[in-house]
Motif scaffolding. Structure first.
Motif, PDB file in Angstrom:
ATOM      1  N   TYR A 127      -3.418 -21.785 -55.255  1.00 37.42           N
ATOM      2  CA  TYR A 127      -4.605 -22.554 -54.889  1.00 37.42           C
ATOM      3  C   TYR A 127      -5.027 -22.088 -53.499  1.00 37.42           C
ATOM      4  O   TYR A 127      -4.255 -22.153 -52.541  1.00 37.42           O
ATOM      5  CB  TYR A 127      -4.319 -24.054 -54.884  1.00 37.42           C
ATOM      6  CG  TYR A 127      -5.473 -24.858 -54.322  1.00 37.42           C
ATOM      7  CD1 TYR A 127      -6.567 -25.184 -55.113  1.00 37.42           C
ATOM      8  CD2 TYR A 127      -5.464 -25.261 -52.986  1.00 37.42           C
ATOM      9  CE1 TYR A 127      -7.629 -25.901 -54.595  1.00 37.42           C
ATOM     10  CE2 TYR A 127      -6.526 -25.975 -52.460  1.00 37.42           C
ATOM     11  CZ  TYR A 127      -7.605 -26.302 -53.261  1.00 37.42           C
ATOM     12  OH  TYR A 127      -8.662 -27.000 -52.735  1.00 37.42           O
ATOM     13  N   GLN A 147     -15.005 -16.593 -52.145  1.00 41.28           N
ATOM     14  CA  GLN A 147     -14.583 -16.700 -53.539  1.00 41.28           C
ATOM     15  C   GLN A 147     -15.332 -17.829 -54.219  1.00 41.28           C
ATOM     16  O   GLN A 147     -15.722 -18.806 -53.584  1.00 41.28           O
ATOM     17  CB  GLN A 147     -13.071 -16.949 -53.610  1.00 41.28           C
ATOM     18  CG  GLN A 147     -12.634 -18.177 -52.832  1.00 41.28           C
ATOM     19  CD  GLN A 147     -11.135 -18.313 -52.713  1.00 41.28           C
ATOM     20  OE1 GLN A 147     -10.404 -17.332 -52.721  1.00 41.28           O
ATOM     21  NE2 GLN A 147     -10.648 -19.536 -52.608  1.00 41.28           N
ATOM     22  N   ASN A 148     -15.541 -17.687 -55.532  1.00 34.61           N
ATOM     23  CA  ASN A 148     -16.209 -18.740 -56.289  1.00 34.61           C
ATOM     24  C   ASN A 148     -15.250 -19.453 -57.240  1.00 34.61           C
ATOM     25  O   ASN A 148     -15.670 -20.220 -58.091  1.00 34.61           O
ATOM     26  CB  ASN A 148     -17.399 -18.169 -57.068  1.00 34.61           C
ATOM     27  CG  ASN A 148     -17.045 -16.888 -57.805  1.00 34.61           C
ATOM     28  OD1 ASN A 148     -15.933 -16.720 -58.272  1.00 34.61           O
ATOM     29  ND2 ASN A 148     -18.011 -15.971 -57.889  1.00 34.61           N
ATOM     30  N   THR A 149     -13.960 -19.196 -57.087  1.00 32.13           N
ATOM     31  CA  THR A 149     -12.932 -19.969 -57.766  1.00 32.13           C
ATOM     32  C   THR A 149     -11.787 -20.179 -56.791  1.00 32.13           C
ATOM     33  O   THR A 149     -11.482 -19.273 -56.004  1.00 32.13           O
ATOM     34  CB  THR A 149     -12.417 -19.275 -59.039  1.00 32.13           C
ATOM     35  OG1 THR A 149     -11.337 -20.031 -59.603  1.00 32.13           O
ATOM     36  CG2 THR A 149     -11.909 -17.879 -58.743  1.00 32.13           C
ATOM     37  N   PRO A 150     -11.136 -21.346 -56.786  1.00 27.57           N
ATOM     38  CA  PRO A 150     -10.072 -21.591 -55.810  1.00 27.57           C
ATOM     39  C   PRO A 150      -8.711 -21.037 -56.223  1.00 27.57           C
ATOM     40  O   PRO A 150      -7.728 -21.246 -55.516  1.00 27.57           O
ATOM     41  CB  PRO A 150     -10.026 -23.117 -55.738  1.00 27.57           C
ATOM     42  CG  PRO A 150     -10.421 -23.558 -57.108  1.00 27.57           C
ATOM     43  CD  PRO A 150     -11.450 -22.562 -57.569  1.00 27.57           C
ATOM     44  N   ASN A 152      -6.176 -17.893 -57.120  1.00 32.11           N
ATOM     45  CA  ASN A 152      -5.812 -16.483 -57.081  1.00 32.11           C
ATOM     46  C   ASN A 152      -4.471 -16.296 -57.782  1.00 32.11           C
ATOM     47  O   ASN A 152      -3.919 -17.255 -58.333  1.00 32.11           O
ATOM     48  CB  ASN A 152      -5.739 -15.987 -55.634  1.00 32.11           C
ATOM     49  CG  ASN A 152      -7.089 -15.996 -54.951  1.00 32.11           C
ATOM     50  OD1 ASN A 152      -8.135 -15.893 -55.594  1.00 32.11           O
ATOM     51  ND2 ASN A 152      -7.086 -16.135 -53.638  1.00 32.11           N
ATOM     52  N   SER A 173      -7.421 -11.578 -55.875  1.00 32.55           N
ATOM     53  CA  SER A 173      -8.488 -12.561 -56.062  1.00 32.55           C
ATOM     54  C   SER A 173      -8.928 -12.596 -57.519  1.00 32.55           C
ATOM     55  O   SER A 173      -9.146 -11.548 -58.139  1.00 32.55           O
ATOM     56  CB  SER A 173      -9.676 -12.231 -55.160  1.00 32.55           C
ATOM     57  OG  SER A 173     -10.777 -13.066 -55.450  1.00 32.55           O
ATOM     58  N   SER A 175     -11.718 -14.268 -58.341  1.00 31.93           N
ATOM     59  CA  SER A 175     -13.155 -14.546 -58.282  1.00 31.93           C
ATOM     60  C   SER A 175     -13.958 -13.346 -58.755  1.00 31.93           C
ATOM     61  O   SER A 175     -13.441 -12.229 -58.852  1.00 31.93           O
ATOM     62  CB  SER A 175     -13.564 -14.890 -56.847  1.00 31.93           C
ATOM     63  OG  SER A 175     -12.929 -16.062 -56.391  1.00 31.93           O
ATOM     64  N   THR A 176     -15.237 -13.585 -59.035  1.00 36.52           N
ATOM     65  CA  THR A 176     -16.166 -12.499 -59.317  1.00 36.52           C
ATOM     66  C   THR A 176     -17.009 -12.226 -58.070  1.00 36.52           C
ATOM     67  O   THR A 176     -17.179 -13.105 -57.214  1.00 36.52           O
ATOM     68  CB  THR A 176     -17.085 -12.859 -60.497  1.00 36.52           C
ATOM     69  OG1 THR A 176     -17.760 -14.104 -60.202  1.00 36.52           O
ATOM     70  CG2 THR A 176     -16.283 -13.024 -61.769  1.00 36.52           C
ATOM     71  N   ARG A 205     -14.852 -10.586 -51.503  1.00 37.69           N
ATOM     72  CA  ARG A 205     -13.483 -10.888 -51.940  1.00 37.69           C
ATOM     73  C   ARG A 205     -12.465 -10.019 -51.208  1.00 37.69           C
ATOM     74  O   ARG A 205     -12.718  -8.867 -50.896  1.00 37.69           O
ATOM     75  CB  ARG A 205     -13.345 -10.656 -53.442  1.00 37.69           C
ATOM     76  CG  ARG A 205     -14.243 -11.525 -54.298  1.00 37.69           C
ATOM     77  CD  ARG A 205     -14.191 -11.076 -55.747  1.00 37.69           C
ATOM     78  NE  ARG A 205     -14.662  -9.693 -55.897  1.00 37.69           N
ATOM     79  CZ  ARG A 205     -14.593  -9.002 -57.027  1.00 37.69           C
ATOM     80  NH1 ARG A 205     -14.058  -9.553 -58.109  1.00 37.69           N
ATOM     81  NH2 ARG A 205     -15.057  -7.762 -57.078  1.00 37.69           N
TER      82      ARG A 205
END
Length: 231
Positions: A127, A147-150, A152, A173, A175-176, A205
């Protein structure tokens, strides 16, 4: 966030019933080498820079605490870590590199296996909460979306003897890439007659290699030493 902690508590309670279960905890800290990032300049007129540069790896640092529940040769290892990441971009028309800095608060939850003796391998989700992210020279001083998501992912290996150990891992990461407008201060990147100006942060990222020194405060085998051979 609450769901994450409840899941962690459930895991501790589940494995506390194993007859060979032991618990240890301590401190960790060290350095991290960051990789990634891409910036593109906007060539709004003939004088402005319009090329693309990739991030140059930088050295940061981290520190935190860990706990570990051992059950047989397997273990669950939650951690709480603060990290300061540094990345640089070689933007033309500037004598030194442009610094991109990111501060994060992370909670890795790792599942590991003891291969032999002091050698362990592990992997798991992380997280990741970004506390601050900025690029030097961005005149609007805006917060960069790293990042667009928490979540990794991490994987690594560690060696522990007695109270001390060393841990080497890689964090990727999940994320996109997210394109963001940036407005560079032209006084810092060239001058009034040309240089770098507006552009885009094509990819903010960061992946990283993390090297930590481990110090156990509590747990079994803290005073273990290698036995001397008897003749």
């Amino acid at each position: 966030m609450k769901k994450y902690f409840f899941a962690l508590l459930f895991i501790f309670m589940t494995f506390s019933g194993f007859s060979q279960t032991t618990f240890e905890y301590g401190l960790k800290g060290g350095i991290n080498y960051s990789m990634g990032g891409e910036i593109r300049g906007s060539k709004s007129n003939a004088n402005y820079w319009g090329e693309t540069v990739q991030g140059v790896g930088g050295i940061g640092y981290h520190g935190g605490i860990f706990g570990q529940v051992n059950f047989g040769k397997f273990f669950i290892r939650p951690e709480v870590v603060y990290s300061s990441l540094t990345q640089e971009f070689e933007i033309p028309l500037r004598e030194d590199n442009t610094e991109y800095s990111v501060q994060t608060f992370t909670i890795p939850l790792l599942l590991g296996y003891n291969i032999y003796g002091p050698l362990d391998v592990y992997a798991g989700p992380v997280y990741s909460n970004v506390l601050d992210a900025k690029i030097y020279g961005e005149q609007n001083d805006q917060l960069i979306v790293v990042q667009n998501t928490p979540i990794n992912a991490q994987a690594g290996v560690k060696v522990e003897v007695g109270r001390f150990g060393i841990d080497v891992r890689y964090e990727h990461s999940l994320s996109t890439a997210e394109r963001q407008d940036i407005d560079l201060d032209n006084n810092l990147f060239g001058g009034p007659n040309g240089g770098a100006n507006k552009g885009w942060f094509n990819d903010a990222r960061l992946n990283q290699v993390i090297v930590s020194i481990i110090f156990k405060i509590g747990g079994p085998g803290l005073n273990e030493r290698r036995r001397r051979a008897c003749y």
